[in-house]
Write an enzyme that holds these catalytic residues in place. Structure first.
Site, PDB file in Angstrom:
ATOM      1  N   SER A   1      20.631  -6.146 -91.449  1.00  0.00           N
ATOM      2  CA  SER A   1      21.685  -6.097 -92.065  1.00  0.00           C
ATOM      3  C   SER A   1      21.845  -4.872 -92.976  1.00  0.00           C
ATOM      4  O   SER A   1      21.744  -3.748 -92.293  1.00  0.00           O
ATOM      5  CB  SER A   1      21.938  -7.332 -92.797  1.00  0.00           C
ATOM      6  OG  SER A   1      23.216  -7.569 -93.318  1.00  0.00           O
TER       7      SER A   1
ATOM      8  N   HIS B   1      23.119 -14.929 -88.489  1.00  0.00           N
ATOM      9  CA  HIS B   1      22.906 -13.665 -89.066  1.00  0.00           C
ATOM     10  C   HIS B   1      21.462 -13.574 -89.727  1.00  0.00           C
ATOM     11  O   HIS B   1      20.865 -12.467 -89.243  1.00  0.00           O
ATOM     12  CB  HIS B   1      23.882 -13.346 -90.311  1.00  0.00           C
ATOM     13  CG  HIS B   1      23.870 -12.072 -90.851  1.00  0.00           C
ATOM     14  ND1 HIS B   1      24.121 -10.789 -90.380  1.00  0.00           N
ATOM     15  CD2 HIS B   1      23.575 -11.666 -92.133  1.00  0.00           C
ATOM     16  CE1 HIS B   1      23.733  -9.805 -91.057  1.00  0.00           C
ATOM     17  NE2 HIS B   1      23.557 -10.333 -92.051  1.00  0.00           N
TER      18      HIS B   1
END
Length: 257
Positions: A85, A235
């Site tokens: 990320s 995620h």
């Protein structure tokens, strides 16, 4: 100032960069597994996160320079670099700027493109924690649940809790600066940034961070890249399906050995 890190194992340098509001500790279990294949794993805290220094300035150019200083300080070169990320954005920019230091690049669930701010509820929830009243992790979890209903996300965020002193909890991250500068987290990779060496993008099959429309921009910046999808994962793919994540990473980084 040099970034804080934990070193695990001996061998070829393998640097891991966490995501926004995370810390290197989130990666310890996988880092130990990686180290068993003759890697010296550097689990790094980025600025304003974990045990690393706090600073008013916060953007990817600065975080890439932080990592360059870290590599200089530790005499690191020919590294395997993995970022998740926000850490993936730092890793992309670092690899583009200092390709001579990077052997292989791995980017977990983030694309080079711009992302709009989407952490409002989390930041509001963390800001609401009153540590003059909250005296336990359970109380912090209960207070945060009004803003962040997903237990897994709260568990991830509350790893930032620590005892400032006896009876006094606090958060390790520099929350005020991260709130003020949150728009920096979504910034796109500079248009002309490219990295020609082997690159692996990993995405969760339940995540929307890397879609089919991202493939063109990924190939433009990283022409020697491929995208692999981790099943049963969103995620936080490395936490949600660590076995498949580990297997895919090891196959990639040991591919020519």
């Amino acid at each position: 100032m040099i970034l804080h890190s934990n070193l695990i194992g001996k061998g070829k340098p393998f640097v891991i960069l966490h995501g926004f509001l995370g810390m290197g500790d989130n990666w310890k279990t996988l880092a130990r597994q990686f180290s068993e294949s003759n890697f010296e794993v550097h689990v790094v805290d980025q600025r304003n996160h974990g045990r690393s220094f706090h600073a008013d300035e916060f953007d990817y150019e600065l975080m890439a320079e932080d990592l360059k200083r870290y590599c200089n300080e530790n005499n690191l070169s020919d590294i395997v670099l993995l970022g998740h990320s926000m850490g993936g954005k730092t890793a992309m920019l670092f690899a583009a700027k200092y390709s001579e230091l990077v052997n292989k690049l791995l980017v977990a669930d983030i694309s080079p493109r711009y992302y709009p701010v989407h952490h409002d509820a989390i930041l509001e929830g963390l800001s609401s924690l009153d540590f003059t009243e909250i005296k336990s992790r359970g109380e912090a979890d209960e207070a945060l649940s009004a803003y962040v209903p997903e237990m897994g996300t709260r568990m991830f965020l509350l790893k930032n809790l620590y005892w400032v002193e006896k009876g006094q909890l606090g958060l390790r991250m520099n929350l005020e600066v991260l709130k003020e500068q949150v728009s920096e987290v979504g910034e796109a990779l500079p248009v002309h940034a490219t990295f020609d060496k082997e690159t692996l993008f990993l995405r969760g099959d339940k995540s929307e961070y890397i879609g089919e429309s991202d493939e063109a921009i990924i190939n433009r910046h990283f022409p020697n890249s491929k995208i692999v999808t981790i099943t049963n994962a969103g995620h936080w793919l490395h936490a949600e399906n660590p076995k498949e994540f580990y297997d895919v990473v090891m196959e990639f980084i040991q591919g020519e050995e």
